[in-house]
Design an enzyme around this catalytic site. Structure first.
Site, PDB file in Angstrom:
ATOM      1  N   LYS A  18     -26.481 -52.025  35.776  1.00  0.00           N
ATOM      2  CA  LYS A  18     -25.831 -50.752  36.117  1.00  0.00           C
ATOM      3  C   LYS A  18     -25.369 -49.937  34.899  1.00  0.00           C
ATOM      4  CE  LYS A  18     -27.129 -51.301  39.646  1.00  0.00           C
ATOM      5  NZ  LYS A  18     -28.133 -50.351  40.113  1.00  0.00           N
TER       6      LYS A  18
ATOM      7  N   GLY B  75     -27.677 -47.822  33.296  1.00  0.00           N
ATOM      8  CA  GLY B  75     -28.643 -46.747  33.072  1.00  0.00           C
ATOM      9  C   GLY B  75     -30.048 -47.278  32.844  1.00  0.00           C
TER      10      GLY B  75
ATOM     11  N   HIS C  62     -32.743 -58.617  31.850  1.00  0.00           N
ATOM     12  CA  HIS C  62     -31.275 -58.556  31.750  1.00  0.00           C
ATOM     13  C   HIS C  62     -30.747 -59.738  30.941  1.00  0.00           C
ATOM     14  CE1 HIS C  62     -30.609 -55.150  34.363  1.00  0.00           C
ATOM     15  NE2 HIS C  62     -31.183 -55.718  35.403  1.00  0.00           N
TER      16      HIS C  62
ATOM     17  N   SER D 103     -20.185 -48.488  39.238  1.00  0.00           N
ATOM     18  CA  SER D 103     -21.579 -48.387  39.673  1.00  0.00           C
ATOM     19  C   SER D 103     -22.030 -49.705  40.332  1.00  0.00           C
ATOM     20  CB  SER D 103     -22.462 -48.057  38.462  1.00  0.00           C
ATOM     21  OG  SER D 103     -23.787 -47.857  38.850  1.00  0.00           O
TER      22      SER D 103
ATOM     23  N   ARG E 288     -27.575 -42.780  42.205  1.00  0.00           N
ATOM     24  CA  ARG E 288     -26.344 -42.373  42.884  1.00  0.00           C
ATOM     25  C   ARG E 288     -25.844 -41.097  42.246  1.00  0.00           C
ATOM     26  NH1 ARG E 288     -20.780 -43.600  43.188  1.00  0.00           N
ATOM     27  NH2 ARG E 288     -20.909 -44.309  41.030  1.00  0.00           N
TER      28      ARG E 288
ATOM     29  N   GLY F 190     -24.625 -40.680  38.876  1.00  0.00           N
ATOM     30  CA  GLY F 190     -25.089 -40.522  37.502  1.00  0.00           C
ATOM     31  C   GLY F 190     -24.197 -39.636  36.650  1.00  0.00           C
TER      32      GLY F 190
HETATM   33  P1  A3P Z   1     -23.935 -44.399  39.131  1.00  0.00           P
HETATM   34  O1  A3P Z   1     -23.797 -45.540  40.090  1.00  0.00           O
HETATM   35  O2  A3P Z   1     -22.725 -44.207  38.278  1.00  0.00           O
HETATM   36  O3  A3P Z   1     -24.380 -43.139  39.763  1.00  0.00           O
HETATM   37  P2  A3P Z   1     -29.053 -49.154  36.483  1.00  0.00           P
HETATM   38  O4  A3P Z   1     -30.260 -48.299  36.490  1.00  0.00           O
HETATM   39  O5  A3P Z   1     -28.850 -49.916  35.210  1.00  0.00           O
HETATM   40  O6  A3P Z   1     -28.984 -49.974  37.698  1.00  0.00           O
HETATM   41  O7  A3P Z   1     -27.812 -48.131  36.506  1.00  0.00           O
HETATM   42  C1  A3P Z   1     -27.573 -47.359  37.660  1.00  0.00           C
HETATM   43  C2  A3P Z   1     -26.831 -46.112  37.269  1.00  0.00           C
HETATM   44  O8  A3P Z   1     -27.728 -45.214  36.596  1.00  0.00           O
HETATM   45  C3  A3P Z   1     -26.329 -45.383  38.511  1.00  0.00           C
HETATM   46  O9  A3P Z   1     -25.112 -44.771  38.102  1.00  0.00           O
HETATM   47  C4  A3P Z   1     -27.441 -44.378  38.758  1.00  0.00           C
HETATM   48  O10 A3P Z   1     -27.030 -43.262  39.514  1.00  0.00           O
HETATM   49  C5  A3P Z   1     -27.790 -43.987  37.329  1.00  0.00           C
HETATM   50  N1  A3P Z   1     -29.152 -43.449  37.200  1.00  0.00           N
HETATM   51  C6  A3P Z   1     -30.292 -43.887  37.798  1.00  0.00           C
HETATM   52  N2  A3P Z   1     -31.334 -43.127  37.426  1.00  0.00           N
HETATM   53  C7  A3P Z   1     -30.843 -42.188  36.586  1.00  0.00           C
HETATM   54  C8  A3P Z   1     -31.447 -41.090  35.878  1.00  0.00           C
HETATM   55  N3  A3P Z   1     -32.736 -40.824  35.991  1.00  0.00           N
HETATM   56  N4  A3P Z   1     -30.644 -40.334  35.097  1.00  0.00           N
HETATM   57  C9  A3P Z   1     -29.329 -40.600  34.982  1.00  0.00           C
HETATM   58  N5  A3P Z   1     -28.701 -41.615  35.633  1.00  0.00           N
HETATM   59  C10 A3P Z   1     -29.456 -42.402  36.418  1.00  0.00           C
END
Ligand code: A3P
Length: 314
Positions: A63, A65, A128, A158, A280, A282
């Site tokens: 989580k 990015g 990971h 997140s 979500r 972001g």
């Molecule tokens: P939030 O839950 O704060 O919105 P991971 O990809 O490591 O699982 O992290 C998920 C987080 O990255 C979530 O944050 C998600 O919304 C955000 N995210 C996913 N795709 C993204 C994108 N293309 N640009 C920016 N943020 C993104």
């Protein structure tokens, strides 16, 4: 896996420290926490994966990015990522999870010795795994590592949203944020402890900046073009024109990806998770909508203590 290997693995898992997490159990192996089904594949990948000099390995805690980078790295590396023709963009038909396979969730999940001979170079993988657990060949070969991290407060929030959505789909009650917070502060969450994970890659990136590109979600949000340009140079694929960078940033943007048919309605076949949960809000600072002052103080103090003297802060 043969039944004797399964028995040995079950015996080993039963010896490991165990903690509850979102309605399931996590096991601590070599200092980091795993779901049992990720553990066997992580062990196999850690021992058996042979990196090539031109591989690119995306690494992260959860989580932070990762999905963004799962879209950006293939787009930078794939020549069609820079063409003007948007209709050939692989992201139109594939969730980013499909463009850069996970060592533990996909590649080593079925077979501890998968045949990777048909993969076209440069191969892209993600994991990971914490730095100390990485396969030796990733550390010693010429392959490049990209690490992405994020403010632990936003990472925690997140994770709560993601995991509660995942377990709700299985009919499990949400885990209260207060309990999940205590667990996160103790470092108990899949692939954690978060701070140890970050520090491992941070320290190594200081020693070998040509090997590990250490990136932050917040920097990506602030200056996506600048960060993507830097990343492309690190990967040996510098951009010639500004329009190319803009194209990559737009193609991989949250706004675009979250509205694509595949990402709204698809399901991850390896994890059984709806693809929509990976996208979500972001934003930077979403923790402010969820944290009490005490939570903020507590996690900030842990972060300051863990990162003291490392040159790293959030
Ligand atoms: P939030 O839950 O704060 O919105 P991971 O990809 O490591 O699982 O992290 C998920 C987080 O990255 C979530 O944050 C998600 O919304 C955000 N995210 C996913 N795709 C993204 C994108 N293309 N640009 C920016 N943020 C993104």
């Amino acid at each position: 896996m043969e039944s004797s290997s399964v028995d040995k693995l079950s015996a080993l898992i039963n010896e490991l420290p165990k903690q509850p997490w979102y309605g399931a159990d996590l096991y601590n192996w070599k200092g980091f926490w795993y779901r049992p089904h990720h553990l066997s594949s992580t062990m196999a990948a850690s021992s058996n994966f042979q990196a090539k000099d031109d591989d690119v390995i995306l690494t992260s805690s959860m989580k932070t990015g990762t999905t963004w980078m799962k879209a950006i790295i293939p787009t930078i590396m794939n020549p069609v990522g820079r063409t003007d023709d948007d209709s050939v963009d692989p992201l139109l038909k594939h969730h980013p999870n499909e463009l850069i396979p996970s060592l533990e969730i996909q590649v080593y999940s079925v077979n501890p010795h998968p045949d990777l001979s048909n993969m076209v170079s440069p191969r892209l993988f993600r994991t990971h795994m914490a730095y100390p657990l990485l396969p030796e060949s990733i550390k010693t070969s010429g392959c490049k590592i990209v690490y992405i991290t994020r403010d632990p407060k936003d990472t925690f929030v997140s994770t709560c949203h993601f995991m509660n959505s995942v377990i709700a789909a299985r009919g499990v009650e949400p885990w209260p944020m207060s309990e999940a917070f205590e667990s996160f502060c103790k470092g108990v969450h899949t692939f954690g402890p978060f701070h140890d994970h970050v520090l491992g890659y941070w320290k190594e990136s200081l020693k070998r900046p040509e090997k590990i590109c250490f990136m932050r979600y917040e920097d990506m949000k602030k200056d996506p073009k600048g960060e993507v340009k830097k990343l492309a140079c690190f990967l040996g694929r510098p951009f010639e024109k500004d329009q190319e960078v803009e194209k990559v940033v737009w193609r991989c943007s949250l706004e675009r990806l979250k509205n694509l048919e595949m990402n709204q309605h698809g399901v991850d076949p390896w994890l059984g998770i709806d693809y929509k949960h990976y996208f979500r809000r972001g934003i930077v600072g979403d923790w402010k909508n969820h944290f009490t002052d005490e939570m903020k103080e507590k996690l900030n103090q842990i972060t300051a203590m863990k990162f003291e003297g490392s040159g790293l802060d959030f």
